[in-house]
Design a protein around this motif. Structure first.
Motif, mmCIF file in Angstrom:
data_model
loop_
_atom_site.group_PDB
_atom_site.id
_atom_site.type_symbol
_atom_site.label_atom_id
_atom_site.label_comp_id
_atom_site.label_asym_id
_atom_site.label_seq_id
_atom_site.Cartn_x
_atom_site.Cartn_y
_atom_site.Cartn_z
ATOM 1 N N GLU A 1 60.984 -23.241 28.723
ATOM 2 C CA GLU A 1 59.611 -21.627 28.507
ATOM 3 C C GLU A 1 60.812 -20.553 28.623
ATOM 4 O O GLU A 1 61.410 -20.769 30.203
ATOM 5 C CB GLU A 1 58.759 -21.830 28.969
ATOM 6 N N THR A 5 55.667 -14.850 27.837
ATOM 7 C CA THR A 5 54.467 -15.755 27.588
ATOM 8 C C THR A 5 53.021 -15.628 27.227
ATOM 9 O O THR A 5 53.336 -15.026 28.460
ATOM 10 C CB THR A 5 54.638 -17.561 27.391
ATOM 11 N N GLN A 6 52.449 -15.224 26.655
ATOM 12 C CA GLN A 6 50.785 -14.930 26.457
ATOM 13 C C GLN A 6 50.144 -16.234 26.059
ATOM 14 O O GLN A 6 50.335 -16.362 24.627
ATOM 15 C CB GLN A 6 50.935 -14.008 25.903
ATOM 16 N N THR A 7 49.194 -16.600 26.498
ATOM 17 C CA THR A 7 48.390 -17.115 25.712
ATOM 18 C C THR A 7 46.559 -16.736 25.543
ATOM 19 O O THR A 7 46.303 -16.521 26.702
ATOM 20 C CB THR A 7 48.175 -18.102 26.500
ATOM 21 N N ARG A 9 47.585 -16.349 21.640
ATOM 22 C CA ARG A 9 47.898 -15.527 20.957
ATOM 23 C C ARG A 9 47.262 -14.832 20.349
ATOM 24 O O ARG A 9 47.386 -13.412 19.442
ATOM 25 C CB ARG A 9 48.990 -16.453 20.051
ATOM 26 N N CYS A 23 49.073 -14.531 31.021
ATOM 27 C CA CYS A 23 50.851 -14.171 30.864
ATOM 28 C C CYS A 23 51.742 -14.368 31.872
ATOM 29 O O CYS A 23 51.094 -14.210 32.733
ATOM 30 C CB CYS A 23 51.094 -12.272 31.058
ATOM 31 N N GLY A 107 55.852 -9.463 26.057
ATOM 32 C CA GLY A 107 55.687 -11.123 25.561
ATOM 33 C C GLY A 107 54.647 -10.499 23.673
ATOM 34 O O GLY A 107 55.275 -9.574 23.963
#
Lengths: 115, 114
Positions: A1, A5-7, A9, A23, A107
């Protein structure tokens, strides 16, 4: 990665739910940010963390609770949200926000819908 | 009260022509300006920046001009390409103030037609 990144979405939640946005930045940066983007509005800064310490809370309601366990991770805990909190929530990081030119890396965002 | 204003919500340009996106600011303490580009379903991506000691910065097809007396900056894209179609955000910060936080405009949606 790589990058920021973000989860998740996308997130749909009821007003009584509790959820968290996550994040993670892989850039070795020291500062992390939460922004809110509502339709037809500028990005609104919510929180700033510098070296894991919160340095700014931009008059955000207490139903949004940030957490920064280390310089690479940032969470936004959500509880008893309102429909008007539906928005795109963006996380960003930068090398150092204090006293230096401040290029931030974003992100992809979490699209939140509150029913 | 908006400190960073992008008064054109949208702009349409023919492929190969120049795109000019404008941004005005009110805070004379701002000394660093950035442009970000955002595609749908993605976060903003840094494009180009300029500090207040310069009046022009160029990077390939992208040039940012700064007019401090008018508190105005613009982003020129030449030649414009269909892949440039996105929302462009102007941002400003005051070094040393408010931890260097960025203040964003509302964005301008650029459409480049083939």
């Amino acid at each position: 990665e790589t990058g920021v990144t973000q989860t998740p979405r996308h997130l749909v939640m009821g007003m009584t739910n509790k959820k968290s946005l996550k994040c993670e930045q892989h850039l070795g940066h020291n500062a992390m940010y939460w922004y809110k983007q509502s339709a037809k509005k500028p990005l609104e800064l919510m929180f700033v963390y510098n070296f894991k310490e919160q340095t700014e809370n931009n008059s955000v309601p207490s139903r949004f609770s940030p957490e920064c366990p280390n310089s690479s991770h940032l969470f936004l805990h959500l509880h008893t949200l309102q429909p008007e909190d539906s928005a795109l929530y963006l996380c960003a990081s930068s090398q150092d926000p204090a006293g230096s030119y401040n290029e931030q890396f974003f992100g992809p965002g979490t699209r939140l819908t509150v029913l | 009260d908006q400190q960073v204003k992008q008064n054109s919500p949208s702009l349409s340009v023919q492929e190969g022509r120049i795109s000019i996106l404008n941004c005005d600011y009110t805070n004379s303490m701002f000394d660093y300006f950035l442009w970000y580009k955002k595609y749908p379903a993605e976060g903003p991506t840094f494009l180009i920046s300029i500090s207040s000691i310069k009046d022009k910065n160029e990077d390939g097809r992208f040039t940012v001009f700064l007019n401090k007396s008018a508190k105005h900056l613009s982003l020129h894209i030449v030649p414009s390409q269909p892949g440039d179609s996105a929302v462009y955000f102007c941002a400003a910060s005051a070094r040393g103030g408010s931890q260097g936080n960025l203040i964003f405009g509302k964005g301008t949606k650029l459409s480049v037609k083939p």
